[in-house]
Design a protein around this motif. Sequence first.
Motif, PDB file in Angstrom:
ATOM      1  N   PHE B  37      13.417  -3.139  11.044  1.00  0.00           N
ATOM      2  CA  PHE B  37      12.430  -4.248  11.224  1.00  0.00           C
ATOM      3  C   PHE B  37      12.520  -4.831   9.884  1.00  0.00           C
ATOM      4  O   PHE B  37      11.909  -6.060   9.693  1.00  0.00           O
ATOM      5  CB  PHE B  37      11.120  -3.722  11.834  1.00  0.00           C
ATOM      6  CG  PHE B  37      10.369  -2.820  10.815  1.00  0.00           C
ATOM      7  CD1 PHE B  37       9.862  -3.109   9.782  1.00  0.00           C
ATOM      8  CD2 PHE B  37       9.516  -1.789  11.454  1.00  0.00           C
ATOM      9  CE1 PHE B  37       9.064  -2.197   9.187  1.00  0.00           C
ATOM     10  CE2 PHE B  37       8.966  -0.779  10.795  1.00  0.00           C
ATOM     11  CZ  PHE B  37       8.460  -0.855   9.698  1.00  0.00           C
ATOM     12  N   GLY B  38      13.069  -4.412   8.814  1.00  0.00           N
ATOM     13  CA  GLY B  38      13.090  -5.093   7.576  1.00  0.00           C
ATOM     14  C   GLY B  38      11.706  -5.412   7.137  1.00  0.00           C
ATOM     15  O   GLY B  38      10.822  -4.530   7.027  1.00  0.00           O
ATOM     16  N   ASN B  39      11.493  -6.715   6.983  1.00  0.00           N
ATOM     17  CA  ASN B  39      10.255  -7.172   6.468  1.00  0.00           C
ATOM     18  C   ASN B  39       9.282  -7.908   7.622  1.00  0.00           C
ATOM     19  O   ASN B  39       8.331  -8.682   7.503  1.00  0.00           O
ATOM     20  CB  ASN B  39       9.919  -8.082   5.236  1.00  0.00           C
ATOM     21  CG  ASN B  39      10.846  -9.265   5.210  1.00  0.00           C
ATOM     22  OD1 ASN B  39      11.279  -9.406   6.317  1.00  0.00           O
ATOM     23  ND2 ASN B  39      11.143  -9.840   4.156  1.00  0.00           N
ATOM     24  N   ASN B  40       9.905  -7.606   8.979  1.00  0.00           N
ATOM     25  CA  ASN B  40       9.184  -8.205  10.124  1.00  0.00           C
ATOM     26  C   ASN B  40       8.785  -6.962  11.315  1.00  0.00           C
ATOM     27  O   ASN B  40       9.336  -6.875  12.073  1.00  0.00           O
ATOM     28  CB  ASN B  40       9.878  -9.346  10.768  1.00  0.00           C
ATOM     29  CG  ASN B  40      10.028 -10.693  10.220  1.00  0.00           C
ATOM     30  OD1 ASN B  40       8.961 -11.159   9.743  1.00  0.00           O
ATOM     31  ND2 ASN B  40      11.015 -11.007   9.763  1.00  0.00           N
ATOM     32  N   PRO B  41       7.838  -6.104  10.794  1.00  0.00           N
ATOM     33  CA  PRO B  41       7.493  -5.297  11.603  1.00  0.00           C
ATOM     34  C   PRO B  41       6.907  -5.640  13.060  1.00  0.00           C
ATOM     35  O   PRO B  41       6.135  -6.860  12.833  1.00  0.00           O
ATOM     36  CB  PRO B  41       6.365  -4.474  11.012  1.00  0.00           C
ATOM     37  CG  PRO B  41       5.777  -5.480   9.859  1.00  0.00           C
ATOM     38  CD  PRO B  41       6.924  -6.389   9.385  1.00  0.00           C
ATOM     39  N   PRO B  42       7.272  -4.715  13.828  1.00  0.00           N
ATOM     40  CA  PRO B  42       6.479  -4.988  15.408  1.00  0.00           C
ATOM     41  C   PRO B  42       5.181  -4.906  15.530  1.00  0.00           C
ATOM     42  O   PRO B  42       4.654  -4.603  16.699  1.00  0.00           O
ATOM     43  CB  PRO B  42       7.265  -4.282  16.233  1.00  0.00           C
ATOM     44  CG  PRO B  42       7.636  -2.925  15.417  1.00  0.00           C
ATOM     45  CD  PRO B  42       7.700  -3.503  14.054  1.00  0.00           C
ATOM     46  N   PHE B  78      12.003  -0.469   0.931  1.00  0.00           N
ATOM     47  CA  PHE B  78      11.434  -1.217   1.968  1.00  0.00           C
ATOM     48  C   PHE B  78      10.154  -1.666   1.531  1.00  0.00           C
ATOM     49  O   PHE B  78       9.528  -2.975   2.294  1.00  0.00           O
ATOM     50  CB  PHE B  78      11.682  -0.544   3.357  1.00  0.00           C
ATOM     51  CG  PHE B  78      12.755  -0.080   3.794  1.00  0.00           C
ATOM     52  CD1 PHE B  78      13.742  -1.003   4.093  1.00  0.00           C
ATOM     53  CD2 PHE B  78      13.178   1.208   3.651  1.00  0.00           C
ATOM     54  CE1 PHE B  78      15.076  -0.677   4.716  1.00  0.00           C
ATOM     55  CE2 PHE B  78      14.444   1.575   3.969  1.00  0.00           C
ATOM     56  CZ  PHE B  78      15.308   0.635   4.583  1.00  0.00           C
ATOM     57  N   ALA B  79       9.087  -0.991   1.168  1.00  0.00           N
ATOM     58  CA  ALA B  79       7.611  -1.018   0.793  1.00  0.00           C
ATOM     59  C   ALA B  79       7.534  -2.339   0.057  1.00  0.00           C
ATOM     60  O   ALA B  79       6.413  -2.815   0.531  1.00  0.00           O
ATOM     61  CB  ALA B  79       7.250   0.157   0.259  1.00  0.00           C
ATOM     62  N   ASP B  84       4.094  -7.215   0.094  1.00  0.00           N
ATOM     63  CA  ASP B  84       3.829  -8.476  -0.219  1.00  0.00           C
ATOM     64  C   ASP B  84       3.451  -9.487   1.127  1.00  0.00           C
ATOM     65  O   ASP B  84       2.714 -10.371   0.970  1.00  0.00           O
ATOM     66  CB  ASP B  84       5.380  -9.562  -0.645  1.00  0.00           C
ATOM     67  CG  ASP B  84       5.434  -8.859  -2.088  1.00  0.00           C
ATOM     68  OD1 ASP B  84       4.743  -8.485  -2.718  1.00  0.00           O
ATOM     69  OD2 ASP B  84       6.749  -9.141  -2.460  1.00  0.00           O
ATOM     70  N   LYS B  85       3.717  -8.872   2.204  1.00  0.00           N
ATOM     71  CA  LYS B  85       3.219  -9.611   3.522  1.00  0.00           C
ATOM     72  C   LYS B  85       1.885  -9.014   3.941  1.00  0.00           C
ATOM     73  O   LYS B  85       1.490  -9.423   5.078  1.00  0.00           O
ATOM     74  CB  LYS B  85       4.431  -9.251   4.428  1.00  0.00           C
ATOM     75  CG  LYS B  85       5.613 -10.113   4.324  1.00  0.00           C
ATOM     76  CD  LYS B  85       6.660 -10.051   5.225  1.00  0.00           C
ATOM     77  CE  LYS B  85       6.280 -11.319   6.270  1.00  0.00           C
ATOM     78  NZ  LYS B  85       7.410 -11.398   7.451  1.00  0.00           N
ATOM     79  N   GLY B  86       1.273  -8.196   3.302  1.00  0.00           N
ATOM     80  CA  GLY B  86       0.142  -7.879   3.662  1.00  0.00           C
ATOM     81  C   GLY B  86      -0.364  -6.547   3.917  1.00  0.00           C
ATOM     82  O   GLY B  86      -1.520  -6.236   4.297  1.00  0.00           O
ATOM     83  N   LEU B  87       0.852  -5.613   3.990  1.00  0.00           N
ATOM     84  CA  LEU B  87       0.596  -4.075   4.225  1.00  0.00           C
ATOM     85  C   LEU B  87      -0.400  -3.715   3.338  1.00  0.00           C
ATOM     86  O   LEU B  87      -0.354  -3.624   2.218  1.00  0.00           O
ATOM     87  CB  LEU B  87       1.834  -3.268   3.985  1.00  0.00           C
ATOM     88  CG  LEU B  87       1.769  -1.601   4.172  1.00  0.00           C
ATOM     89  CD1 LEU B  87       1.404  -1.400   5.525  1.00  0.00           C
ATOM     90  CD2 LEU B  87       3.279  -1.187   3.853  1.00  0.00           C
ATOM     91  N   LYS B  88      -1.596  -2.970   3.768  1.00  0.00           N
ATOM     92  CA  LYS B  88      -2.385  -2.396   2.696  1.00  0.00           C
ATOM     93  C   LYS B  88      -2.296  -1.026   2.368  1.00  0.00           C
ATOM     94  O   LYS B  88      -2.841  -0.517   1.337  1.00  0.00           O
ATOM     95  CB  LYS B  88      -3.780  -2.640   3.081  1.00  0.00           C
ATOM     96  CG  LYS B  88      -4.209  -4.108   2.992  1.00  0.00           C
ATOM     97  CD  LYS B  88      -4.422  -4.406   1.484  1.00  0.00           C
ATOM     98  CE  LYS B  88      -4.741  -5.973   1.321  1.00  0.00           C
ATOM     99  NZ  LYS B  88      -4.241  -6.146  -0.062  1.00  0.00           N
ATOM    100  N   VAL B 100       7.454   0.356  -6.397  1.00  0.00           N
ATOM    101  CA  VAL B 100       6.571   0.499  -5.209  1.00  0.00           C
ATOM    102  C   VAL B 100       4.975   0.211  -5.947  1.00  0.00           C
ATOM    103  O   VAL B 100       4.022  -0.360  -5.451  1.00  0.00           O
ATOM    104  CB  VAL B 100       6.376   1.920  -4.436  1.00  0.00           C
ATOM    105  CG1 VAL B 100       5.366   1.943  -3.451  1.00  0.00           C
ATOM    106  CG2 VAL B 100       7.758   1.618  -3.672  1.00  0.00           C
ATOM    107  N   VAL B 101       4.913   0.968  -7.168  1.00  0.00           N
ATOM    108  CA  VAL B 101       3.552   0.950  -7.943  1.00  0.00           C
ATOM    109  C   VAL B 101       3.291  -0.249  -8.373  1.00  0.00           C
ATOM    110  O   VAL B 101       2.174  -0.765  -8.167  1.00  0.00           O
ATOM    111  CB  VAL B 101       3.644   2.055  -9.023  1.00  0.00           C
ATOM    112  CG1 VAL B 101       2.134   2.040 -10.054  1.00  0.00           C
ATOM    113  CG2 VAL B 101       3.877   3.512  -8.669  1.00  0.00           C
ATOM    114  N   ALA B 102       4.194  -0.928  -8.657  1.00  0.00           N
ATOM    115  CA  ALA B 102       4.179  -2.465  -9.200  1.00  0.00           C
ATOM    116  C   ALA B 102       3.519  -3.199  -8.172  1.00  0.00           C
ATOM    117  O   ALA B 102       2.652  -4.224  -8.027  1.00  0.00           O
ATOM    118  CB  ALA B 102       5.484  -2.888  -9.828  1.00  0.00           C
TER     119      ALA B 102
END
Lengths: 281, 167
Positions: B37-42, B78-79, B84-88, B100-102
């Motif tokens: 899914f790269g940066n477009n998860p389902p 991947f993270a 950047d797309k909103g994963l919290k 990832v920390v950054a």
Amino acid sequence: MREIEAKKITDAVKTLCIEANTNLSADVEEALNKALKNETSPNGREIIRQIIQNAEIARKEKLPICQDTGTAVVFLQLGQDVRLINSTLTEAVNEGVSLGYDKGLLRKSIALDPLRRKNSGDNTPAVIHTEIVPGDNIRIGLLCKGGGAENKSAIKMFKPTSSKEEIEQFIIETVKNAGPDACPPYIVGVGIGGNFDTVALIAKKALLRRVGQHSSAMDTVKWEKELLEKVNKLGIGPMGLGGKTTALAVNIETRPCHISSLPVAVNMECHAHRYAETTIS
Amino acid sequence: MLKPPLANKDIEKLNAGDRVLITGKIYTARDAAHQKFGNNPPFDIKGAIIYYASPTPTPSGKVIGSIGPTTASRMDTFAPALLDKGLKVMIGKGNRGQEVVAAIKKNKAVYLVVPGGVAALLSKHVKKSTVIAYPELGAEAVHELEVVDFPAIVAIDSKGRNVFEKS
């Protein structure tokens, strides 16, 4: 010459797959209980309690201890007076793994090709190590080896003049590098000597001892105890959250080696150490 | 108590070392699914929780098999894009890399850990499981899990404080 139906191996391997994955062995549980008594870090104690509770649930409900039910690593001691009938040794073992992982509802974690990554679907092929021994029995040991801990293992070819301290530093660095990632408290299998290939195998074989059982060589016993103490001083602790319990055991196996060589391998094992064995006699 | 979808205010009050309980929908994804899914998860990534995990097969009469975390650092490449797309929230085991920390600090996110190898125990907190993408990946398919009081520890908080570097 004694004839043994290959199906007996299949049945035994199938049973071992389910047994190893759902029933944490008594020696590991005892070591965890002992660690709980010694551990002073509150987080560390909580994690050890959860590990013990998890083992109880897994045993009672026949659920896998860990979702990574591992690569099936099979150690065979095949009596030289045995003649297998109605299948081959490799097929019989793989059939057992396939059935065990299916019936036991264990996760299938083997990619058929390392680059194309397609899952084989039944956790085969197993990794099989066979030793031909005197007699007419078949001894089968099964280690279900998780990927996370295996990934943190390391091998290094030392110079024959390297010091014991340099070897020790490599072992401790390997544990430090595994840090919180490979599910501490660990069991650390160390191989010293042999070849590039045998050193990795003896490091893995070192994991098969019951936790708390030391080497048969007196000077190695002393070193195992010292190394365990040093590893536990790293402070990584259960799940890497700090504490005295970074490893439950450090086991060392040695072999003769070439005058130019001094190979050392460290095989990391997680606390979910899943090993079971049986004998067909 | 964390109830996804999560907003910045839910995340900012978490400190490294805190124990949290998660109730609601979370999504499983590990190596193969991330690669697909790269940066477009389902699933809707905004405010979402990803659990780096893949369960054992479900026994009859149960909701799911054993389900513990896998090593999170394998998903480090991947993270950042997902953050950047909103994963919290990411849940896994082990430490994370600097990149990832950054990204966690930049996006006000958090990384939680659950103990590895207590997978039977963790399965008790899953009330429903549905494969929502890539069934061909078997255990590595993306599962939507409905969890109740799923216990985790804050390992890296939104200020970049890291529980593994304290110890």
